[in-house]
Scaffold this motif. Structure first.
Motif, short mmCIF file in Angstrom:
data_model
loop_
_atom_site.label_atom_id
_atom_site.label_comp_id
_atom_site.label_asym_id
_atom_site.label_seq_id
_atom_site.Cartn_x
_atom_site.Cartn_y
_atom_site.Cartn_z
N UNK A 140 0.75 -1.10 0.12
CA UNK A 140 0.01 -0.01 0.06
C UNK A 140 0.97 1.34 0.04
N UNK A 141 1.79 1.33 1.10
CA UNK A 141 2.71 2.35 1.08
C UNK A 141 3.46 2.79 -0.24
N UNK A 142 3.86 1.66 -0.85
CA UNK A 142 4.79 1.82 -2.07
C UNK A 142 4.07 2.18 -3.09
N UNK A 143 2.79 2.01 -3.47
CA UNK A 143 2.01 2.54 -4.39
C UNK A 143 1.53 3.78 -4.38
N UNK A 144 1.09 4.01 -2.79
CA UNK A 144 0.89 5.37 -2.42
C UNK A 144 1.97 6.65 -2.70
N UNK A 145 3.11 5.91 -2.40
CA UNK A 145 4.25 7.14 -2.63
C UNK A 145 4.40 7.29 -4.11
N UNK A 146 4.16 6.38 -5.22
CA UNK A 146 4.32 6.60 -6.46
C UNK A 146 3.08 7.25 -7.11
N UNK A 205 6.83 -8.77 -7.44
CA UNK A 205 6.39 -8.63 -5.96
C UNK A 205 6.22 -7.19 -5.74
N UNK A 206 6.58 -6.38 -6.78
CA UNK A 206 5.98 -4.92 -6.76
C UNK A 206 5.29 -4.65 -8.05
N UNK A 207 4.44 -3.77 -8.18
CA UNK A 207 3.53 -3.50 -9.31
C UNK A 207 4.09 -2.68 -10.18
N UNK A 208 5.11 -3.16 -10.68
CA UNK A 208 5.88 -2.12 -11.85
C UNK A 208 5.16 -1.77 -13.12
N UNK A 209 4.22 -2.87 -13.59
CA UNK A 209 3.47 -2.61 -14.66
C UNK A 209 2.14 -1.66 -14.45
N UNK A 210 1.27 -2.37 -13.48
CA UNK A 210 0.30 -1.45 -13.38
C UNK A 210 0.70 0.16 -12.85
N UNK A 211 1.89 0.40 -12.22
CA UNK A 211 2.27 1.71 -12.16
C UNK A 211 2.60 2.51 -13.22
N UNK A 212 3.30 1.63 -14.16
CA UNK A 212 3.73 2.01 -15.61
C UNK A 212 2.45 2.57 -16.24
#
Lengths: 323, 521
Positions: B90-96, B112-119
């Motif tokens: 949660x925190x990671x995605x929120x920071x992005x 293990x981290x959402x690289x593509x959704x965040x892209x």
């Protein structure tokens, strides 16, 4: 003709002028009061009114880089998942029923404890009790869940050990959905009663003592004084607090439920509320738009309920309504 | 005369001052030839988003030394922004999501981290080949074109892959070799059935020890245990990029047909039945689903017989356990062993991205290029200061100096998992390399490359089904994983019905079509 128009204009503008003067007059007359309210007004303006345009995010496919208002508009799509899962009824049932119990039982106990505290004569005892009741309010839900786990877990819980050493059989609470409405309500009351009691206690202390003294002189006993003076005097406070609480009836206390139950889906039937469901469904894909859509849905329903409840109160007892 | 003497002294003093300055200039020129023609006259502070708890050891000291060198080289320094492990996803995605230009470098991953959704959400900067050639030259050269292609979304590169680092994060069970021998498993635990024998032996013979004291309050065990069973018993291959592990390729030889494990067949039921049997036998706590202990610490204390984690953990844990429980001979049963199913790590299991709103993307790339490819920077960032955090022993292994007592006090933890480089890695003296290399030989004999690297799934049309499926999985899977249901057969049937209601058939058809579009030409 022109004269006529002018007259009309003055007629129109005159009352507004008076109204304006009245407004500024009111402000200057109540300036101390307003100054005292100012922090609260500012707080709600910044945290409740300014973000309101942002609810638009619930109708968009949000892109971090573009921002809320430049993200593409997709209508009601974000609301779909909440309605298409077939569990909305169960979630609403749980959320609303828990809240009703919290509100009714909570307020009842708070009033009872406030009256009891009021009857206590020893100042020292009164203060100590109040503090001790207040304390659980400040304990975080994470710690509360650990306390509960360490009390009732089957293998090593304090209560389990005690029950076993007394020769009894400990029920497996963490596999018993039926037990959790009681546990959750109990924990919630334990946490919230002290806090609410203070509000009612304050309301009681503001009641004119001469009324109580007069009743005493007239021969009213303790119960009669409570029944005919304290309770009626508390009625407006109770009604207002109930009205406030009703607005949040479709919103659950995520911290409490999530920490106590966690991912133990054996208990979901009786413990799953809208918030915990949304968390489970969305925690991995982090969709702000869908989260906001759920929040907006809850707020709109809450708003409607407050309006209806307020209308009902207004019908019965206009003085007690919020607006 | 006196005046002359004074001026002479002044000149000499100035000349003396120049010597160190000149020495430094020569050091700097080294790096300016690394990035020819790049203007670094303005000092920048780069913020690096990294997962990990805020370190209380010597990390700050090491970072300070590192930053002095980095300032000299490219006039930049690095500040770490930690995403702590509590609620890290949660925190990671929120920071992005909250990007306001304060973040520059982002450690990321596609599994293990959402690289593509965040892209897709616009969190990362598209990296043009020119940019990479100029500001990240050594990295650009070292990554093959085929690998760059796996880092593209919509034709543009967004990620820099950690593609020259061998590591295995395939899951399985860490178990005590000494107890397994006592239990009669002379060649160790090689199957789920062996694992059952091992647990039963502990239950019967080690009073006070819980065979596997799982902290089932989190949900990740469901993902690992289901995935583990599928790869062991059906040879299925996990397809990354979905919020619940519901999509698997049939096998390593037929990876482009979706496995029907969740919708039909007996494999799911067999899993549920075995876990129910294990639960009833008491291999974990009764209230496991709400327990929040630490399986690793309990294993180390001798209070638990197993830890469910991956190869990389076993690699360091084996040595550690030998110190804490001498003779424990920690073994590793890897999921997939029974069917020889082993998939190499996706090259974007660790990757670096530049934040879309970064103020200094050029300098960020330069700093990364140095950390990844320059021995001085690499060792400082990963191992710390030589003589304080590590020494190189006579055999060329990395060892700890005598003053180094504990990682949590003396160590450095910058959690650099976004571009490690085998060419610059030091072999730690704190690993049992003989055993590890033996396991690697086993792995190398059966491993296959991750088969789905070319696909970035488009989930727009199935997202609300996926959310509901994710909820169904998170509801039923923990119960099956820890055997808490009364009747496995009925419960599995209910689970399958719920998946069906949530639309698993539609989603599987959609996913299959996307796979076909890329791989079945």
């Amino acid at each position: 003709m022109q004269l006529d128009l002018q007259a009309k204009r003055s007629k129109v503008s005159a009352p507004t002028l008076v109204h304006k003067e009245k407004f500024w007059y009111k402000i200057s007359r109540n300036r101390t009061l307003l100054l005292m309210c100012f922090p609260a007004i500012l707080f709600f303006f910044i945290f409740s009114y300014m973000p309101m345009p942002g609810t638009y995010i619930a109708f968009t496919k949000f892109n971090y880089n573009k921002g809320i208002f430049a993200s593409p508009f997709i209508g009601w799509k974000n609301f779909q998942f909440l309605f298409s899962n077939g569990q909305l009824l169960l979630l609403l049932r749980n959320t609303v029923l828990y809240n009703i119990v919290f509100i009714l039982l909570g307020n009842f106990l708070q009033v009872v404890f406030a009256i009891l505290l009021n009857e206590v004569m020893s100042k020292w005892f009164k203060k100590t009790t109040q503090s001790m009741m207040f304390l659980p309010y400040f304990i975080s839900d994470v710690l509360v869940s650990l306390l509960v786990y360490n009390l009732i877990n089957y293998d090593y819980g304090f209560i389990s050990d005690t029950v076993r050493s007394a020769g009894g059989v400990m029920p497996k609470y963490y596999s018993m959905p039926g037990a959790w409405p009681f546990i959750i309500v109990l924990v919630n009351l334990w946490k919230g009663t002290g806090y609410g009691t203070v509000i009612y206690f304050a309301a009681i202390t503001s009641i004119d003592t001469s009324m109580l003294e007069a009743a005493k002189v007239d021969g009213a006993n303790g119960f009669q004084r409570i029944r005919y003076i304290l309770l009626p005097c508390l009625k407006p406070t109770v009604v207002i607090l109930l009205l406030f609480a009703v607005g949040g009836i479709v919103k659950g206390n995520f911290g409490l439920f999530y920490n106590l139950v966690g991912n133990n889906s054996l208990l979901f039937n009786t413990t799953d509320i809208i918030e915990t469901y949304v968390y489970r469904a969305l925690m991995n894909n982090f969709n702000f738009s869908q989260g906001s859509a759920v929040g907006l849905f809850q707020s709109v329903v809450g708003f409607a309920i407050v309006m209806v409840a307020n209308g009902v109160v207004k019908r019965i007892e206009p003085e007690y309504s919020l607006f | 005369m006196a005046k002359k003497l004074v001026s002479l002294l002044v000149v000499m003093a100035m000349a003396l001052c120049l010597i160190p300055a000149m020495a430094e200039t020569t050091a700097t020129t080294d790096y300016s030839s690394w990035f020819p023609g790049v203007d670094t006259s303005q000092h920048v502070v780069l913020t690096f988003l990294v997962t990990g708890n805020i370190p209380t050891n010597k990390t700050d000291d090491v970072l300070k030394a590192f930053n002095e060198k980095l300032t000299a080289a490219i006039n930049a320094e690095i500040k770490i922004e930690w995403i702590e492990w509590t609620d890290w996803q949660t925190k990671y995605n929120l920071a992005l999501a909250m990007q306001d230009g304060t973040v520059d470098l982002v450690g990321t991953a596609t599994d293990w981290l959402d690289a593509w959704p965040n892209t897709k959400n616009g969190a990362f900067l598209a990296l043009s080949e020119d940019m990479l050639k100029t500001y990240c030259p050594k990295t650009y050269e070292s990554v093959s074109q085929a690998h760059w292609n796996l880092c593209k979304y919509d034709g543009q590169i967004y990620l820099i892959p950690e593609d020259n680092y061998s590591q295995w994060t395939n899951h399985g069970f860490l178990y005590r070799g000494d107890w397994a021998k006592e239990a009669g498993l002379t060649s160790g635990v090689n199957s789920w059935e062996d694992l059952g024998t091992y647990f039963q032996y502990i239950k019967d013979n080690k009073p006070g020890v819980i065979p596997w004291d799982a902290d089932g309050s989190g949900s990740s065990y469901s993902d690992q245990m289901f995935g583990g069973w599928i790869s062991s018993k059906t040879g299925g291959v996990n397809i990354e990029g979905f919020s619940a592990p519901l999509f698997f390729g049939k096998s390593t030889t037929d990876p482009y047909t979706l496995s029907t494990f969740y919708t039909e067949g007996d494999d799911l039921l067999n899993f549920a039945k075995l876990m129910k049997k294990w639960a009833d036998a008491g291999y974990w706590r009764e209230d496991v689903l709400n327990y929040t202990g630490d399986q690793k610490a309990e294993l180390e204390e001798g209070l638990s017989g197993a830890q469910q984690h991956h190869t990389q953990t076993w690699k360091t844990e084996r040595y550690l356990m030998e110190q804490k429980q001498p003779g424990s001979d920690l073994g590793f049963f890897w999921f997939g062993k029974e069917s020889n199913t082993l998939v190499s790590l996706n090259i974007t299991h660790g990757a670096l991205a530049i934040a879309a709103q970064s103020d200094a993307p050029e300098r960020a790339l330069m700093a990364y290029d140095l950390i990844r490819n320059d021995q001085t920077f690499y060792r400082l960032f990963n191992y710390g200061i030589e003589g304080q955090q590590y020494v190189i022993d006579a055999n060329g292994y990395m060892a700890r100096p005598a003053s180094y007592k504990d990682d949590s006090v003396d160590g450095v933890s910058l959690d650099y998992w976004w571009g490690r480089n085998d060419a610059l890695e030091l072999r730690s003296a704190l690993v049992d390399w003989t055993t590890y290399d033996k396991l690697m030989a086993d792995y190398n004999a059966v491993k296959v490359d991750y088969p789905y690297g070319q696909i970035v799934f488009n989930i727009d049309d199935i997202s609300s089904e996926l959310d509901n499926l994710s909820n169904v999985f998170r509801t039923y899977a923990p119960v099956i994983t820890f055997g808490k249901e009364a009747d496995p057969e009925a419960y599995v049937a209910e689970f399958r019905q719920a998946l069906k209601d949530a639309g698993i058939e539609k989603v599987m058809a959609n996913v299959q079509a996307q796979i076909d579009a890329v791989y079945k030409k």
